[in-house]
Design a protein around this motif. Sequence first.
Motif, PDB file in Angstrom:
ATOM      1  N   THR A 158       0.642  -0.903  -0.069  1.00  0.00           N
ATOM      2  CA  THR A 158      -0.214  -0.204  -0.067  1.00  0.00           C
ATOM      3  C   THR A 158       0.976   1.312   0.244  1.00  0.00           C
ATOM      4  O   THR A 158       0.569   1.763  -0.792  1.00  0.00           O
ATOM      5  CB  THR A 158      -0.789  -0.008   1.158  1.00  0.00           C
ATOM      6  OG1 THR A 158      -1.551  -1.183   1.233  1.00  0.00           O
ATOM      7  CG2 THR A 158      -1.789   1.042   1.477  1.00  0.00           C
ATOM      8  N   SER A 159       1.883   0.998   1.231  1.00  0.00           N
ATOM      9  CA  SER A 159       2.687   2.735   1.349  1.00  0.00           C
ATOM     10  C   SER A 159       3.780   2.649  -0.498  1.00  0.00           C
ATOM     11  O   SER A 159       3.323   3.805  -1.100  1.00  0.00           O
ATOM     12  CB  SER A 159       4.047   2.450   1.875  1.00  0.00           C
ATOM     13  OG  SER A 159       3.185   2.291   3.154  1.00  0.00           O
ATOM     14  N   ARG A 182       2.156   1.697  -3.996  1.00  0.00           N
ATOM     15  CA  ARG A 182       1.083   2.418  -4.363  1.00  0.00           C
ATOM     16  C   ARG A 182       1.021   3.636  -4.634  1.00  0.00           C
ATOM     17  O   ARG A 182       0.788   4.167  -4.883  1.00  0.00           O
ATOM     18  CB  ARG A 182       0.253   1.412  -4.373  1.00  0.00           C
ATOM     19  CG  ARG A 182      -0.409   0.014  -4.697  1.00  0.00           C
ATOM     20  CD  ARG A 182       0.623  -0.589  -6.425  1.00  0.00           C
ATOM     21  NE  ARG A 182      -0.027   1.452  -7.150  1.00  0.00           N
ATOM     22  CZ  ARG A 182      -2.007   0.278  -7.418  1.00  0.00           C
ATOM     23  NH1 ARG A 182      -2.486  -0.375  -7.036  1.00  0.00           N
ATOM     24  NH2 ARG A 182      -2.431   1.783  -8.186  1.00  0.00           N
ATOM     25  N   SER A 183       1.350   4.060  -2.547  1.00  0.00           N
ATOM     26  CA  SER A 183       0.634   5.433  -3.002  1.00  0.00           C
ATOM     27  C   SER A 183       2.132   6.598  -3.468  1.00  0.00           C
ATOM     28  O   SER A 183       1.565   7.509  -3.794  1.00  0.00           O
ATOM     29  CB  SER A 183       0.665   5.634  -1.018  1.00  0.00           C
ATOM     30  OG  SER A 183      -0.723   4.665  -1.015  1.00  0.00           O
ATOM     31  N   ARG A 200       2.184   6.265  -7.305  1.00  0.00           N
ATOM     32  CA  ARG A 200       0.875   7.266  -6.935  1.00  0.00           C
ATOM     33  C   ARG A 200       1.089   8.793  -7.422  1.00  0.00           C
ATOM     34  O   ARG A 200       0.713  10.098  -8.565  1.00  0.00           O
ATOM     35  CB  ARG A 200      -0.538   6.960  -6.959  1.00  0.00           C
ATOM     36  CG  ARG A 200      -1.288   5.637  -7.564  1.00  0.00           C
ATOM     37  CD  ARG A 200      -2.541   5.614  -7.019  1.00  0.00           C
ATOM     38  NE  ARG A 200      -2.647   5.605  -5.379  1.00  0.00           N
ATOM     39  CZ  ARG A 200      -2.680   4.177  -4.901  1.00  0.00           C
ATOM     40  NH1 ARG A 200      -2.967   3.299  -5.524  1.00  0.00           N
ATOM     41  NH2 ARG A 200      -3.053   4.069  -3.957  1.00  0.00           N
ATOM     42  N   ASN A 257     -11.455   2.574   0.186  1.00  0.00           N
ATOM     43  CA  ASN A 257     -11.096   2.915   1.174  1.00  0.00           C
ATOM     44  C   ASN A 257     -11.939   3.633   2.345  1.00  0.00           C
ATOM     45  O   ASN A 257     -12.188   3.370   3.431  1.00  0.00           O
ATOM     46  CB  ASN A 257      -9.921   3.634   1.451  1.00  0.00           C
ATOM     47  CG  ASN A 257      -8.612   4.624   2.189  1.00  0.00           C
ATOM     48  OD1 ASN A 257      -8.926   3.240   3.374  1.00  0.00           O
ATOM     49  ND2 ASN A 257      -8.704   5.516   2.794  1.00  0.00           N
TER      50      ASN A 257
END
Length: 246
Positions: A40-41, A43-44, A47, A225
């Motif tokens: 998740t980190s 991907r963020s 992005r 989310n």
Amino acid sequence: MDTLEAWIAEGLTDPREITKKHIEDALDPLRGDQARRLHTSLRSLFRALKRERLVFRDPARSVSLTSSRTLPTSLPSDRIAGLLDRLDDPRDRFMVALVAIHALLPGQLVRLLRTDLDRSKGLLRLRRPGRMDHLVYLDAFTLRLATRWELQRHRRWPDSSNPHLFVTRNTAVDDSAPPISAGVVQKPFKRLGLPAGVLRVDRIYDEARHCADPVRLMELFGLSNLSATRYVLSAHPDKRNGPIAP
């Protein structure tokens, strides 16, 4: 982030140098929540870099965590443990299981195609217009129900060309290949006295109560989310004033 420091130590100081293989190598030794948090980190991070035009592609986008995913193995509570025993039709049992265990929406059952189900891999693909497809990793119990329905369908309508996963005696032989109606989906739930929407919410809430992890809810059920966080906060009111672990 330790991963970034490791990349810098390797001489990867430009984020444009990071490839899908680098992401996979970073995730490979991790399992469970650790892998999900790092994924998740990253991907963020990519992005954000792409929005700022510091990179032109997101190497983390196509990386999945299928190998570390924990699957549901049984019905989630005593309330619905014996639910399917009250239904005889394999189609109805399969539909109810997809809602009660995997939290599918009734409308998704209507639109499912036979090609969306890959029994050999235990996967069900949910096509979502305007969004990325969501892959549902079916448990062994649901896969058995899927097999029983496919066998019954083939016995009854071996020449049916209807591409939809669920059919009735009318739609199976209709040359226009229509989907089943919403009424057909709702029928077994009415027989059980439990609306499909209630079962779906109960399933997601039960998962939130046990894991308190919105990322897991997003992965299992394809939630946004915001929706996942709301379920966690509803199941764990004590977290309303504190951080929620991703």
